[in-house]
Motif scaffolding. Structure first.
Motif, PDB file in Angstrom:
ATOM      1  N   ALA A   1     -16.823  -4.058  -6.209  1.00 48.72           N
ATOM      2  CA  ALA A   1     -15.848  -4.758  -5.348  1.00 48.72           C
ATOM      3  C   ALA A   1     -14.956  -5.667  -6.187  1.00 48.72           C
ATOM      4  CB  ALA A   1     -16.584  -5.568  -4.281  1.00 48.72           C
ATOM      5  N   ALA A   2     -15.555  -6.348  -7.179  1.00 49.64           N
ATOM      6  CA  ALA A   2     -14.753  -7.225  -8.043  1.00 49.64           C
ATOM      7  C   ALA A   2     -13.752  -6.402  -8.849  1.00 49.64           C
ATOM      8  CB  ALA A   2     -15.666  -8.017  -8.975  1.00 49.64           C
ATOM      9  N   ARG A   3     -14.193  -5.254  -9.337  1.00 45.66           N
ATOM     10  CA  ARG A   3     -13.271  -4.372 -10.097  1.00 45.66           C
ATOM     11  C   ARG A   3     -12.135  -3.885  -9.209  1.00 45.66           C
ATOM     12  NH1 ARG A   3     -16.093  -0.207 -14.124  1.00 45.66           N
ATOM     13  NH2 ARG A   3     -14.156   0.809 -13.588  1.00 45.66           N
ATOM     14  N   ASP A   4     -12.472  -3.542  -7.972  1.00 44.93           N
ATOM     15  CA  ASP A   4     -11.436  -3.068  -7.045  1.00 44.93           C
ATOM     16  C   ASP A   4     -10.427  -4.180  -6.770  1.00 44.93           C
ATOM     17  OD1 ASP A   4     -12.686  -0.639  -6.985  1.00 44.93           O
ATOM     18  OD2 ASP A   4     -13.660  -0.950  -5.048  1.00 44.93           O
ATOM     19  N   MET A   5     -10.945  -5.416  -6.607  1.00 38.94           N
ATOM     20  CA  MET A   5     -10.002  -6.526  -6.376  1.00 38.94           C
ATOM     21  C   MET A   5      -9.104  -6.747  -7.589  1.00 38.94           C
ATOM     22  SD  MET A   5     -11.811  -9.404  -4.004  1.00 38.94           S
ATOM     23  CE  MET A   5     -13.485  -9.332  -4.597  1.00 38.94           C
ATOM     24  N   ASP A   6      -9.679  -6.642  -8.798  1.00 34.91           N
ATOM     25  CA  ASP A   6      -8.847  -6.787 -10.007  1.00 34.91           C
ATOM     26  C   ASP A   6      -7.696  -5.771  -9.975  1.00 34.91           C
ATOM     27  OD1 ASP A   6     -10.522  -8.764 -10.955  1.00 34.91           O
ATOM     28  OD2 ASP A   6     -11.653  -7.424 -12.291  1.00 34.91           O
ATOM     29  N   HIS A   7      -8.050  -4.551  -9.633  1.00 34.75           N
ATOM     30  CA  HIS A   7      -7.071  -3.462  -9.601  1.00 34.75           C
ATOM     31  C   HIS A   7      -6.006  -3.720  -8.522  1.00 34.75           C
ATOM     32  CE1 HIS A   7      -5.779   0.588 -10.451  1.00 34.75           C
ATOM     33  NE2 HIS A   7      -5.904   0.943  -9.191  1.00 34.75           N
ATOM     34  N   ASP A   8      -6.468  -4.142  -7.342  1.00 39.69           N
ATOM     35  CA  ASP A   8      -5.550  -4.402  -6.223  1.00 39.69           C
ATOM     36  C   ASP A   8      -4.602  -5.565  -6.550  1.00 39.69           C
ATOM     37  OD1 ASP A   8      -6.931  -2.491  -4.757  1.00 39.69           O
ATOM     38  OD2 ASP A   8      -8.167  -3.963  -3.718  1.00 39.69           O
ATOM     39  N   PHE A   9      -5.172  -6.643  -7.087  1.00 41.50           N
ATOM     40  CA  PHE A   9      -4.319  -7.802  -7.388  1.00 41.50           C
ATOM     41  C   PHE A   9      -3.292  -7.460  -8.478  1.00 41.50           C
ATOM     42  CE2 PHE A   9      -7.358 -10.661  -5.171  1.00 41.50           C
ATOM     43  CZ  PHE A   9      -6.428 -11.408  -4.451  1.00 41.50           C
ATOM     44  N   ALA A  10      -3.683  -6.594  -9.414  1.00 36.05           N
ATOM     45  CA  ALA A  10      -2.710  -6.201 -10.459  1.00 36.05           C
ATOM     46  C   ALA A  10      -1.525  -5.475  -9.822  1.00 36.05           C
ATOM     47  CB  ALA A  10      -3.401  -5.329 -11.498  1.00 36.05           C
ATOM     48  N   GLN A  11      -1.830  -4.630  -8.819  1.00 37.84           N
ATOM     49  CA  GLN A  11      -0.726  -3.934  -8.129  1.00 37.84           C
ATOM     50  C   GLN A  11       0.155  -4.920  -7.379  1.00 37.84           C
ATOM     51  OE1 GLN A  11      -1.829  -0.203  -5.935  1.00 37.84           O
ATOM     52  NE2 GLN A  11      -3.848  -0.683  -6.739  1.00 37.84           N
ATOM     53  N   LEU A  12      -0.503  -5.856  -6.687  1.00 34.07           N
ATOM     54  CA  LEU A  12       0.263  -6.866  -5.933  1.00 34.07           C
ATOM     55  C   LEU A  12       1.129  -7.687  -6.892  1.00 34.07           C
ATOM     56  CD1 LEU A  12       0.870  -8.467  -3.328  1.00 34.07           C
ATOM     57  CD2 LEU A  12      -1.215  -9.796  -3.765  1.00 34.07           C
TER      58      LEU A  12
ATOM     59  N   ILE B   1      -7.610  -5.497  -0.201  1.00 34.13           N
ATOM     60  CA  ILE B   1      -8.218  -6.675  -0.836  1.00 34.13           C
ATOM     61  C   ILE B   1      -9.211  -7.354   0.110  1.00 34.13           C
ATOM     62  CG2 ILE B   1      -7.802  -8.823  -2.054  1.00 34.13           C
ATOM     63  CD1 ILE B   1      -5.006  -7.839  -2.739  1.00 34.13           C
ATOM     64  N   TYR B   2      -8.813  -7.497   1.396  1.00 33.66           N
ATOM     65  CA  TYR B   2      -9.698  -8.183   2.349  1.00 33.66           C
ATOM     66  C   TYR B   2     -11.058  -7.477   2.440  1.00 33.66           C
ATOM     67  CZ  TYR B   2     -10.280 -11.314   6.478  1.00 33.66           C
ATOM     68  OH  TYR B   2     -10.690 -12.276   7.372  1.00 33.66           O
ATOM     69  N   PRO B   3     -11.098  -6.140   2.672  1.00 35.59           N
ATOM     70  CA  PRO B   3     -12.410  -5.480   2.716  1.00 35.59           C
ATOM     71  C   PRO B   3     -13.154  -5.517   1.388  1.00 35.59           C
ATOM     72  CG  PRO B   3     -10.641  -3.950   3.333  1.00 35.59           C
ATOM     73  CD  PRO B   3      -9.996  -5.265   3.110  1.00 35.59           C
ATOM     74  N   ASP B   4     -12.429  -5.491   0.277  1.00 31.44           N
ATOM     75  CA  ASP B   4     -13.103  -5.614  -1.026  1.00 31.44           C
ATOM     76  C   ASP B   4     -13.819  -6.962  -1.113  1.00 31.44           C
ATOM     77  OD1 ASP B   4     -12.055  -3.190  -1.800  1.00 31.44           O
ATOM     78  OD2 ASP B   4     -10.448  -4.041  -3.016  1.00 31.44           O
ATOM     79  N   ALA B   5     -13.128  -8.016  -0.646  1.00 31.05           N
ATOM     80  CA  ALA B   5     -13.726  -9.359  -0.696  1.00 31.05           C
ATOM     81  C   ALA B   5     -14.968  -9.410   0.193  1.00 31.05           C
ATOM     82  CB  ALA B   5     -12.704 -10.405  -0.255  1.00 31.05           C
ATOM     83  N   LEU B   6     -14.912  -8.765   1.357  1.00 30.81           N
ATOM     84  CA  LEU B   6     -16.085  -8.757   2.248  1.00 30.81           C
ATOM     85  C   LEU B   6     -17.249  -8.006   1.596  1.00 30.81           C
ATOM     86  CD1 LEU B   6     -14.293  -8.121   5.665  1.00 30.81           C
ATOM     87  CD2 LEU B   6     -15.328 -10.261   4.896  1.00 30.81           C
TER      88      LEU B   6
END
Ligand SMILES: N[C@@H](CCC(=O)N[C@@H](CS)C(=O)NCC(=O)O)C(=O)O
Length: 207
Positions: free
Chosen positions: A135-146, A106-111
């Motif tokens: 990057a926004a799509r990747d964060m959506d995916h990551d946060f869903a897993q979290l 998530i951190y690198p996606d945000a960067l």
């Protein structure tokens, strides 16, 4: 003073390290760095050649970078503060797993989202927008897993750990994460902690 020094920048990932220091109750000196130019100065690069905050100087003179590494070191040094569950427990393993997940994904996606120009030689609007979009799509995916791993209200159930503060910090950088009830509930509970709220305000989060 305890001999600890936190090098920090408003709005950055140093927020979670400040929260950890405050939760431990450890006095520390602050060195505020205003911008990328400050991170590129030779005296800062001597501390962290990556030119990034957070950096923490420990009482013994050791200098550490990488947010999760710093949090693990602080937990080792001050286990009574319970930043994380005790060593050798399934709860700790889960917290460390998700801390690493967050810092590695998530951190690198945000960067990538906030600094798309650092991720392509093509600085045209179309190329930059494409990077931000992915990057926004990747964060959506990551946060869903979290979110799927959160026991509620915190990652490990009723007791807040520093992994929850980390998650709330990253969610503040990606507003759509708050549409996930598990993430918004976790963030709300994290900010009810007055010590975390102090670091949050000091770093200019939530403004
Ligand atoms: N993996 C590092 C990432 C640190 C990082 O990228 N920090 C950002 C601020 S959030 C930074 O200092 N970027 C350099 C800049 O702004 O020029 C960590 O977890 O500490």
């Amino acid at each position: 003073m305890s001999g600890y020094t936190l090098y920090w920048k408003p709005g950055s990932g140093s927020m979670v390290v400040e929260a950890a220091l405050l939760l431990i109750g450890l006095p520390f000196d602050n060195v505020r760095i205003e911008n990328t130019a400050g991170l590129a100065r030779p005296d800062f690069l001597a501390l962290n050649p990556a030119g990034k905050v957070p950096v923490l100087k420990l009482a013994c003179g050791e200098v550490m970078a990488e947010s999760v590494a710093i949090l693990l070191a602080l937990d080792d040094l001050f286990p009574e503060a319970r930043l994380l569950p005790p060593h050798g427990t399934p709860a700790r393993h889960k917290a460390v797993q998700w801390l690493v997940f967050m810092t590695a994904n998530i951190y690198p996606d945000a960067l990538r989202y906030y600094y798309p120009e650092r991720h392509t030689v093509d600085h045209g609007n179309q190329a930059l927008d494409a990077i931000k979009h992915q990057a926004a799509r990747d964060m959506d995916h990551d946060f869903a897993q979290l979110a799927g791993a959160i026991e509620g209200p915190f990652l490990l159930g009723q007791r807040m750990t520093i992994a929850d503060v980390y998650a709330a910090m990253l969610a503040d950088w990606h507003a759509p994460a708050m549409d996930l009830p598990e993430i918004s509930e976790l963030s709300k509970h994290v900010l009810e902690n007055p010590t975390v709220a102090e670091a949050w305000r000091h770093h200019g989060f939530g403004t």
